[in-house]
Design a protein around this motif. Structure first.
Motif, PDB file in Angstrom:
ATOM      1  N   ASN A 233      36.526  45.312  35.257  1.00 26.41           N
ATOM      2  CA  ASN A 233      36.836  44.990  36.649  1.00 26.41           C
ATOM      3  C   ASN A 233      35.679  45.395  37.564  1.00 26.41           C
ATOM      4  OD1 ASN A 233      37.183  47.730  36.640  1.00 26.41           O
ATOM      5  ND2 ASN A 233      39.065  47.715  37.837  1.00 26.41           N
TER       6      ASN A 233
ATOM      7  N   VAL B 193      35.966  42.373  44.943  1.00 22.00           N
ATOM      8  CA  VAL B 193      37.226  42.731  45.591  1.00 22.00           C
ATOM      9  C   VAL B 193      38.356  41.848  45.080  1.00 22.00           C
ATOM     10  CG1 VAL B 193      38.405  42.671  47.815  1.00 22.00           C
ATOM     11  CG2 VAL B 193      36.172  43.745  47.631  1.00 22.00           C
TER      12      VAL B 193
ATOM     13  N   ARG C  49      39.094  42.646  41.358  1.00 20.72           N
ATOM     14  CA  ARG C  49      39.857  43.870  41.108  1.00 20.72           C
ATOM     15  C   ARG C  49      41.327  43.713  41.483  1.00 20.72           C
ATOM     16  NH1 ARG C  49      35.293  47.260  43.868  1.00 20.72           N
ATOM     17  NH2 ARG C  49      33.702  47.107  42.253  1.00 20.72           N
ATOM     18  N   ALA C  50      41.615  42.742  42.358  1.00 17.58           N
ATOM     19  CA  ALA C  50      43.029  42.478  42.632  1.00 17.58           C
ATOM     20  C   ALA C  50      43.677  41.828  41.416  1.00 17.58           C
ATOM     21  CB  ALA C  50      43.173  41.585  43.858  1.00 17.58           C
TER      22      ALA C  50
ATOM     23  N   HIS D  20      45.828  43.105  51.042  1.00 16.16           N
ATOM     24  CA  HIS D  20      45.626  41.712  50.654  1.00 16.16           C
ATOM     25  C   HIS D  20      46.523  40.761  51.426  1.00 16.16           C
ATOM     26  CE1 HIS D  20      42.822  42.737  47.555  1.00 16.16           C
ATOM     27  NE2 HIS D  20      43.675  43.556  46.988  1.00 16.16           N
TER      28      HIS D  20
END
Lengths: 279, 476
Positions: A78, A108, A111-112, A139
């Protein structure tokens, strides 16, 4: 073989939404395909070219002695190595067919999709509710208080923590026991709707009972997520994983079905390690 | 003489050390055993006993000898001297002391009965001085020898010299910290005492809540402006105003540079910026002071005058045209610059002590760096940062040099940053500089101000420490 892929490039509007039902992947579909992955810390090589396929909807365990590079490789998945200024990653890692080291990929967003749980439980110094709501909030996954409540509740349920904390959601997350904290952190990771959960020795700071609960949880989560776990405990790897990869001195020595690795390893080094001759 | 005796004592103690060490060694060897303590500890034990009691006597002689002598000499005042005014009596005895100890006597000429009394007292003082000094020297020698003898007699392989030396070491360390505590206590007590004297002439209520400050006391009753005003409110308003302006500069700049340094700066940038900030912290405040008075003040004045020129005829324009060099804004801004490195290095430490695992946790959920800082790092560091800010406030309140040079001397209870104001510290400086007598309310007012300021900064520091401690407990 390229199946359904979700764009890794920002902005990604699909984060956290229920997944497309046509997107049927199974425990035979590779989620990650890594080829010739090398990592350097400054000039020092930490990984010397790793090739591995990691299957979806299953648990893959990375085992190996300390300093063998298993955590380093996990952090490549990640791009957490981006946060270490001296680290440099080479090679390709495909997530659902897309290279996640591509310059256009937004870490970003990545990694979600690829959540992570760390060795030491690291709840934020906020309430239990705020801990779980943290990811959805940044988010923008919930448009109303009800939706957020729903995400928090379902994430805590998935992490088998709901029954223990439902009456004290607004107390500090740091006040929970170590095992509960670790499950809270897992709930926090689940709340953004990831596809993969990376776990870096998630039980090494926990007692045997809390460990058993987390292992049970990992087994349940396998139905929905691709799980990669780094562990020092070979017994744990044998209990929770379907695939096991053995790392040694920055090399991936052997990867295969967990059963085969533990009963019939092909490499002498694997044999030595699992029989406790070095470690 | 006392100095030579002290040197001799040191030499004697060193000799005792070596002798004690070798004695311990020989005793152990003759009994064929290993001593409880290393020989050096026996040496230390003997040296301590030779040195400390004797040195204490010398210390008492130096500190109290003169006083005892005076008390004895002044116990009976000759009849001729008794007729003198009190002030001259004091002078008489001062001259006696000066003659005996070889100091500067006054030019007063004593004759007749006074001359006889003077000579008599000088002779008496000489003999008393001799007795005390010789007695003390003799006592010193006896104690040095007795201490050494006592210590030698204790020495044996079974003797626990190591433990005994350990006790002396801890006693020495306790004594050092007691000195620090007593000094603080002394300062506070003298501050309290002089403030009490001040509050006898000015009521505390008038002082704390009065709004008129003009600490002039007339020499004669018919003088102009004979009634002094001791209302400290304008001073505290001025202090508060400058502190607020300073914090408006120091808090954001310091905090944001700390965030940059700890979260964003590459090691290379950090290696450059940190030392530069530390240089800023090393600039003496008097340099900031004349920087404020000679550079910042005039340029601010020019700016505001220029601004005023755009609004001719309006009261605002008139006001701006007449703004002076000395204003709260200049002192506050320069003080804020002075505080930047203080705030930023404290905040930097606090932000760095937020565990990396929290940042990783947030980044791993797909938060950006600034989201992580805003929502995780800063909330976690908030108690510590507010502690740091309070420490900065207490420094701003106590700062003197910059405000003395840049803020002015006029005590006004105003919140207008373009006005000249004065602060508590500035007033203390002006009250006490120059020739002053220490019994008029004018000078004593400085102690009243000092006490109030002390109470304020002490309270701020205590609160800040409590907050910082509470924060530290959370992550250790």
């Amino acid at each position: 073989m390229k199946l359904y892929t979700r764009p890794l490039y920002a902005p990604d509007t699909s984060i956290g939404k229920p997944r497309d039902p046509s997107m049927t992947t199974s425990a035979t579909t590779p989620k990650f395909v890594a080829r010739d992955v090398k990592v350097y810390y400054g000039d020092k090589p930490a990984l010397h070219g790793i090739d591995i396929d990691i299957l979806d909807k299953s648990v893959t365990a990375f085992i190996g002695p300390s300093g063998c590079g298993k955590s380093t490789f996990l952090r490549c998945l990640n791009r957490m190595n981006d946060t270490i200024p001296s680290a440099r990653v080479e090679g390709t890692i495909l997530l659902d067919g897309e290279d996640l080291n591509d310059r256009k990929v937004d870490p970003v967003v990545l990694r979600a999709r690829v959540g992570m749980v760390f060795q030491k439980p690291n709840p934020f110094p906020k309430t239990i509710y705020e801990n779980v709501a943290y990811g959805p909030k940044i988010h923008g996954l919930a448009t109303s208080k009800e939706e957020m409540d729903h995400i928090v509740e379902s994430s805590l349920k998935k992490a088998s923590l709901w029954n223990e904390v439902s009456d004290r959601l607004h107390q500090q997350g740091t006040g929970l026991s170590g095992g509960q904290q670790q499950r809270l952190v897992i709930a926090r990771a689940i709340a953004v709707g990831p596809e993969v959960i990376l776990m870096d020795e998630p039980c090494s700071a926990l007692d045997p009972i809390a460990t058993a609960k987390i292992e049970e949880l990992i087994d349940e989560l396998r139905q929905q997520f691709c799980i990669v776990i780094v562990t020092h405990s070979m017994a744990q790897a044998a209990r929770v994983s379907q695939k096991t990869a053995f790392f040694h001195l920055g090399n991936l020595v052997e990867v295969g079905n967990t059963e085969d690795i533990f009963t019939n390893p092909k490499d002498q080094r694997t044999q030595d390690y699992i029989t406790g001759r070095f470690g | 003489m006392t100095g030579y005796l002290f040197l001799a004592l040191i030499v004697f103690s060193v000799a005792s050390f070596m002798f004690g060490r070798s004695l311990a060694r020989r005793k152990a060897a003759s009994q064929g055993v290993r001593g409880h303590s290393l020989p050096a500890f026996s040496g230390w034990f003997v040296a301590i006993w030779s040195f400390i009691p004797a040195a204490l006597i010398l210390f008492v002689l130096v500190v109290f000898g003169g006083r005892v002598e005076n008390t004895i000499v002044q116990a009976d005042v000759p009849a001729a001297v008794q007729q003198l005014p009190e002030l001259n009596q004091g002078l008489f005895f001062q001259d006696v002391r000066a003659t005996v100890n070889g100091g500067m006597a006054s030019t007063t000429v004593y004759d007749g009965e006074l001359k006889a009394a003077f000579d008599h007292k000088v002779a008496q003082a000489k003999s008393v001085d001799n007795t005390i000094t010789l007695g003390a020297y003799a006592l010193t020698l006896i104690l040095a020898l007795a201490g050494a003898a006592f210590a030698y007699s204790r020495l044996s392989p079974q003797f626990r010299a190591r433990n005994s030396v350990e006790r002396w070491v801890s006693a020495f360390l306790v004594a050092c910290s007691v000195v620090a505590i007593l000094t603080t206590l002394g300062i506070i007590l003298s501050l309290l005492w002089e403030s009490l004297r001040f509050f006898q002439s000015v009521s505390p209520l008038d002082f704390l809540f009065g709004t008129h400050w003009s600490p002039q006391i007339a020499m004669r009753a018919d003088q102009v402006g004979s009634s002094g005003g001791f209302g400290a409110v304008p001073l505290f308003v001025g202090t508060f105003l400058i502190m607020i302006i300073a914090m408006c500069v120091a808090a954001p700049v310091g905090l944001y540079s700390a965030i940059y340094l700890s979260e964003y700066a590459s090691p290379f940038m950090r290696a450059w910026i940190k030392p530069v900030l530390e240089i800023l912290a090393g600039v003496p405040t008097v340099v900031y002071g004349f920087f404020a008075a000679l550079v910042v003040g005039p340029s601010f004045r020019e700016f505001f005058n220029w601004l005023g020129a755009f609004m001719p005829g309006t009261p605002m324009g008139e006001y701006l045209m007449n703004v002076q060099n000395q204003m709260a804004l200049v002192a506050g801004v320069v003080m804020g610059i002075m505080l930047i490195p203080f705030v930023s290095s404290l905040s930097d430490d606090i932000i760095n002590s937020v565990p990396q695992s929290l940042r990783d946790g947030s980044l791993a959920m797909g938060a950006t760096r600034s989201e992580t800082i805003k929502k995780v790092v800063l909330p976690a560091a908030l108690p510590g940062i507010s502690g740091a800010m309070l420490l900065a406030v207490s420094r701003a309140v106590g700062e003197t040099m910059i405000v003395t040079m840049a803020a002015g001397l006029q005590a006004k209870a105003t919140l207008n940053p373009l006005d000249t104001v004065t602060t508590v510290t500035v007033q203390i400086v002006t009250l006490l500089t120059g020739d002053q007598e220490f019994d008029s309310p004018k000078t004593l007012a400085a102690f009243g101000l000092g006490l109030t300021l002390f109470a304020v900064t002490l309270a701020l520091n205590l609160i800040a420490q409590r907050i910082v401690q509470k924060y530290q407990e959370q992550y250790d």
